[in-house]
Design a protein around this motif. Structure first.
Motif, short mmCIF file in Angstrom:
data_model
loop_
_atom_site.label_atom_id
_atom_site.label_comp_id
_atom_site.label_asym_id
_atom_site.label_seq_id
_atom_site.Cartn_x
_atom_site.Cartn_y
_atom_site.Cartn_z
N SER A 120 0.86 -1.19 0.00
CA SER A 120 0.00 0.00 0.00
C SER A 120 0.89 1.23 0.00
O SER A 120 1.87 1.30 0.75
N PHE A 121 0.52 2.21 -0.83
CA PHE A 121 1.31 3.43 -0.90
C PHE A 121 0.87 4.46 0.14
O PHE A 121 1.59 5.42 0.40
N TYR A 122 -0.31 4.27 0.76
CA TYR A 122 -0.83 5.26 1.69
C TYR A 122 0.10 5.51 2.89
O TYR A 122 0.29 6.67 3.28
N PRO A 123 0.65 4.48 3.54
CA PRO A 123 1.55 4.77 4.67
C PRO A 123 2.77 5.59 4.26
O PRO A 123 3.17 6.53 4.97
N THR A 124 3.38 5.26 3.12
CA THR A 124 4.52 6.04 2.63
C THR A 124 4.10 7.46 2.31
O THR A 124 4.81 8.42 2.66
N LEU A 125 2.94 7.62 1.67
CA LEU A 125 2.44 8.96 1.34
C LEU A 125 2.18 9.77 2.60
O LEU A 125 2.46 10.97 2.65
N LEU A 126 1.67 9.12 3.64
CA LEU A 126 1.40 9.82 4.90
C LEU A 126 2.70 10.35 5.51
O LEU A 126 2.76 11.50 5.96
N LEU B 61 -5.62 -2.23 7.91
CA LEU B 61 -6.54 -3.23 8.42
C LEU B 61 -6.97 -4.22 7.34
O LEU B 61 -7.34 -5.36 7.65
N ARG B 62 -6.92 -3.79 6.10
CA ARG B 62 -7.27 -4.70 5.00
C ARG B 62 -6.15 -5.69 4.69
O ARG B 62 -6.41 -6.82 4.28
N HIS B 63 -4.88 -5.26 4.92
CA HIS B 63 -3.74 -6.12 4.64
C HIS B 63 -3.29 -6.94 5.84
O HIS B 63 -2.77 -8.05 5.67
N LEU B 64 -3.47 -6.40 7.03
CA LEU B 64 -2.99 -7.06 8.25
C LEU B 64 -4.13 -7.22 9.23
O LEU B 64 -5.17 -6.58 9.11
N SER B 65 -3.90 -8.05 10.21
CA SER B 65 -4.91 -8.25 11.24
C SER B 65 -4.24 -8.51 12.57
O SER B 65 -3.07 -8.92 12.64
N GLY B 66 -4.98 -8.27 13.65
CA GLY B 66 -4.50 -8.60 14.97
C GLY B 66 -3.28 -7.81 15.38
O GLY B 66 -3.18 -6.60 15.19
N ALA B 67 -2.29 -8.53 15.95
CA ALA B 67 -1.09 -7.90 16.49
C ALA B 67 -0.26 -7.24 15.39
O ALA B 67 0.35 -6.19 15.63
N ASP B 68 -0.22 -7.85 14.20
CA ASP B 68 0.57 -7.27 13.11
C ASP B 68 0.05 -5.88 12.73
O ASP B 68 0.83 -4.95 12.51
N ALA B 69 -1.28 -5.74 12.65
CA ALA B 69 -1.87 -4.44 12.32
C ALA B 69 -1.58 -3.41 13.41
O ALA B 69 -1.24 -2.26 13.13
N LEU B 70 -1.68 -3.84 14.66
CA LEU B 70 -1.42 -2.93 15.77
C LEU B 70 0.04 -2.48 15.79
O LEU B 70 0.33 -1.29 15.98
N LEU B 71 0.96 -3.42 15.57
CA LEU B 71 2.38 -3.08 15.54
C LEU B 71 2.70 -2.16 14.37
O LEU B 71 3.47 -1.20 14.50
N TYR B 72 2.11 -2.44 13.22
CA TYR B 72 2.38 -1.61 12.04
C TYR B 72 1.87 -0.18 12.26
O TYR B 72 2.58 0.78 11.95
N LEU B 73 0.65 -0.04 12.78
CA LEU B 73 0.09 1.29 13.01
C LEU B 73 0.90 2.04 14.06
O LEU B 73 1.12 3.26 13.94
#
Length: 325
Positions: free
Chosen positions: A176-182, A244-256
């Motif tokens: 996803s390019f959105y995190p890099t763009l942010l 949230l569409r690419h990751l779930s659970g702990a991985d999504a929380l750690l990434y965010l």
């Protein structure tokens, strides 16, 4: 209607349009018949960006108010932190060697007094949530503390994430390019914010006293900054949804959490370094680094013909086992 009548009709329309282009306005003999006090108030507002009836909030623990301006004061009362004040009067005392501008402020009918402008401005902020937000994030001591704290915490977090091969923006990124763009928006907005403080201090001060979230009512450089803030909010929502569409659970929380930490570092580093002109070349380096990291991340170029799962290359789908050629 004959041709000559049509020509006359068109000529009348043109004449009406031309004569309607200029409006002289109301012809009142006293339109600019202002008193000397009113002219002084307008002049003061132009240079100081506030005038009578402007509202402040006390930020200091207390502010001393004298019963008279200058050295004539005989009594002093105090207003406490969090109390709201209104500017009741302004006087200039040229003989005052400390500050020639004295401001009379009032909390209510019973609590009002005079204070030097320089002393007042150090202990108040405009009674507007946007101005107070700006004041909070413009605090130099806060920035230095946040810089040290954020860099230490995020560096330790990235170290732990890297050891566990967890997804993280710029290093083990998602498709996803959105995190890099942010991150790029936060870095460029922080650079623009510091640049306005460097090269447009007066316009920024006026914006501080009279803030607006509508970029169409502001000068170009301020409009760009406000627009970038709106862009950050929009892209942040899109990035959150995509994570949230690419990751779930702990991985999504750690990434965010890692994404928030990187954005915090971007804000602190670029808002401080730009004040010393280092932020401009640093921004170019960072944009190049972020785009290279994103380009070299594995991206899904195909979709499975059976289940629609994203695939980085043709072949057997890891989700349903179908062969895609």
């Amino acid at each position: 209607m004959c041709m000559r009548q049509i020509e006359y009709f068109l000529m009348i329309i043109v004449v009406m349009l031309v004569t309607a282009c200029y409006n002289r306005g109301p012809l009142t003999s006293d339109a600019w018949d202002l008193t000397e006090r009113q002219l002084d108030s307008i002049s003061f507002f132009t240079t100081h960006h506030y005038t009578q009836n402007y509202n402040f909030v006390v930020n200091a623990e207390s502010l001393p108010l004298s019963d008279q301006p200058g050295e004539m004061a005989f009594d002093t009362l105090y207003v406490a932190e969090g109390e709201r004040l209104v500017v009741a009067d302004i006087q200039t005392i040229p003989t005052d060697s400390v500050d020639s501008v004295w401001v009379k402020v009032a909390r209510d009918q019973m609590t009002q007094g005079w204070i030097r402008e320089s002393e007042m401005l150090e202990g108040v902020s405009p009674d507007d949530p946007i101005s107070q937000f700006i004041d909070y994030f413009s605090n130099t001591h806060l920035l230095v503390f946040l810089a040290f704290l954020v860099v230490m915490l995020v560096a330790y977090g990235l170290y732990l994430l890297n050891r566990h091969n967890a997804p993280i923006v710029h290093f083990n990124d998602i498709d996803s390019f959105y995190p890099t763009l942010l991150c790029l928006l936060v870095a460029s907005s922080a650079t623009l914010y510091a640049s306005i403080q460097l090269f447009g201090a007066e316009s920024w001060r006026h914006f501080y006293y009279h803030p607006s979230l509508n970029p169409f009512t502001l000068p170009l450089h301020l409009a760009m900054f406000v627009a970038s803030v709106w862009a950050i909010i929009i892209v942040a929502v899109a990035a959150f949804d995509d994570v949230l569409r690419h990751l779930s659970g702990a991985d999504a929380l750690l990434y965010l959490g890692g994404l928030a930490g990187v954005c915090a570092i971007d804000y602190v580093v670029f808002s401080v370094s730009t004040l010393y002109y280092i932020g401009y070349p640093l921004l170019i380096v960072y944009v190049t680094f972020a785009l290279r990291c994103y380009i070299h991340t594995t991206h899904s170029r195909y979709l499975c013909g059976k289940c629609g799962a994203p695939l980085s290359k043709k072949g057997r789908c890891p989700n349903c086992g179908a062969l895609n050629t």
